[in-house]
Scaffold this motif. Sequence first.
Motif, PDB file in Angstrom:
ATOM      1  N   GLN A   1       6.606  11.790   1.866  1.00  0.00           N
ATOM      2  CA  GLN A   1       5.618  12.756   1.400  1.00  0.00           C
ATOM      3  C   GLN A   1       4.240  12.431   1.964  1.00  0.00           C
ATOM      4  O   GLN A   1       3.968  11.303   2.351  1.00  0.00           O
ATOM      5  N   VAL A   2       3.386  13.434   1.938  1.00  0.00           N
ATOM      6  CA  VAL A   2       1.976  13.217   2.234  1.00  0.00           C
ATOM      7  C   VAL A   2       1.338  12.867   0.902  1.00  0.00           C
ATOM      8  O   VAL A   2       1.467  13.603  -0.074  1.00  0.00           O
ATOM      9  N   MET A   3       0.679  11.722   0.867  1.00  0.00           N
ATOM     10  CA  MET A   3       0.168  11.255  -0.416  1.00  0.00           C
ATOM     11  C   MET A   3      -1.019  10.331  -0.174  1.00  0.00           C
ATOM     12  O   MET A   3      -0.983   9.487   0.718  1.00  0.00           O
ATOM     13  N   GLY A   4      -2.077  10.506  -0.989  1.00  0.00           N
ATOM     14  CA  GLY A   4      -3.201   9.596  -0.903  1.00  0.00           C
ATOM     15  C   GLY A   4      -4.506  10.240  -1.294  1.00  0.00           C
ATOM     16  O   GLY A   4      -4.557  11.364  -1.808  1.00  0.00           O
TER      17      GLY A   4
ATOM     18  N   THR B   1      -6.764   9.782   3.625  1.00  0.00           N
ATOM     19  CA  THR B   1      -5.362   9.501   3.930  1.00  0.00           C
ATOM     20  C   THR B   1      -4.575  10.795   4.077  1.00  0.00           C
ATOM     21  O   THR B   1      -3.786  10.954   5.014  1.00  0.00           O
ATOM     22  N   VAL B   2      -4.790  11.735   3.161  1.00  0.00           N
ATOM     23  CA  VAL B   2      -4.075  13.010   3.218  1.00  0.00           C
ATOM     24  C   VAL B   2      -4.443  13.757   4.493  1.00  0.00           C
ATOM     25  O   VAL B   2      -3.570  14.293   5.186  1.00  0.00           O
ATOM     26  N   ARG B   3      -5.705  13.790   4.847  1.00  0.00           N
ATOM     27  CA  ARG B   3      -6.128  14.489   6.076  1.00  0.00           C
ATOM     28  C   ARG B   3      -5.467  13.866   7.295  1.00  0.00           C
ATOM     29  O   ARG B   3      -4.940  14.569   8.162  1.00  0.00           O
ATOM     30  N   ARG B   4      -5.464  12.553   7.352  1.00  0.00           N
ATOM     31  CA  ARG B   4      -4.858  11.854   8.491  1.00  0.00           C
ATOM     32  C   ARG B   4      -3.345  12.141   8.570  1.00  0.00           C
ATOM     33  O   ARG B   4      -2.817  12.443   9.637  1.00  0.00           O
ATOM     34  N   GLN B   5      -2.655  12.080   7.427  1.00  0.00           N
ATOM     35  CA  GLN B   5      -1.209  12.331   7.410  1.00  0.00           C
ATOM     36  C   GLN B   5      -0.884  13.790   7.730  1.00  0.00           C
ATOM     37  O   GLN B   5       0.068  14.071   8.469  1.00  0.00           O
TER      38      GLN B   5
ATOM     39  N   THR C   1       0.688  15.041  -2.500  1.00  0.00           N
ATOM     40  CA  THR C   1       0.002  14.619  -3.715  1.00  0.00           C
ATOM     41  C   THR C   1      -1.328  14.028  -3.276  1.00  0.00           C
ATOM     42  O   THR C   1      -1.379  12.953  -2.683  1.00  0.00           O
ATOM     43  N   ALA C   2      -2.395  14.763  -3.540  1.00  0.00           N
ATOM     44  CA  ALA C   2      -3.747  14.323  -3.187  1.00  0.00           C
ATOM     45  C   ALA C   2      -4.494  13.976  -4.465  1.00  0.00           C
ATOM     46  O   ALA C   2      -4.365  14.657  -5.478  1.00  0.00           O
ATOM     47  N   ALA C   3      -5.259  12.905  -4.400  1.00  0.00           N
ATOM     48  CA  ALA C   3      -6.050  12.456  -5.549  1.00  0.00           C
ATOM     49  C   ALA C   3      -7.317  11.809  -5.015  1.00  0.00           C
ATOM     50  O   ALA C   3      -7.565  11.797  -3.809  1.00  0.00           O
ATOM     51  N   GLU C   4      -8.090  11.241  -5.906  1.00  0.00           N
ATOM     52  CA  GLU C   4      -9.354  10.624  -5.506  1.00  0.00           C
ATOM     53  C   GLU C   4      -9.145   9.335  -4.713  1.00  0.00           C
ATOM     54  O   GLU C   4     -10.029   8.917  -3.978  1.00  0.00           O
ATOM     55  N   SER C   5      -7.977   8.708  -4.867  1.00  0.00           N
ATOM     56  CA  SER C   5      -7.692   7.465  -4.144  1.00  0.00           C
ATOM     57  C   SER C   5      -6.205   7.402  -3.810  1.00  0.00           C
ATOM     58  O   SER C   5      -5.385   8.106  -4.414  1.00  0.00           O
TER      59      SER C   5
END
Length: 123
Positions: free
Chosen positions: A63-66, A70-74, A7-11
């Motif tokens: 999950q990968v979330m952020g 954050t998503v790129r790092r995870q 779940t990727a978002a602006e923050s």
Amino acid sequence: MIGVSVTAAESDERARELAAPQALAFLRLRQGRPGKMPTPEETAAHPYTPLERQMIDARLGDQVMGGPDTVRRQMDALIERTGVNEVMVMTQVFDHADRIRSYEIVAGLYDLKTVEPPAVSVL
């Protein structure tokens, strides 16, 4: 290849808000009460017990979330840890536009091309 819930978002905060309804839906499934994904409002108003909160936090922690960084790092850490060369990304959020935006963010992080989704008609 691995499949991962993203779940990727602006923050980071917005991504957690978007992921919360699917976590509540999963919790209800585990409790023997399957149903439609709850709305974000229903999710926010749910009277979580301490045990339910633990289960939700554990579900979201897997999950990968952020936000984008954050998503790129995870994602990079997951790829490094598993040694895979292909990742299948799945996003389960309440609003279709938020789902598409999540995929766009992930695609942008890895310079992948995005395509316009087909028109959806509801019968």
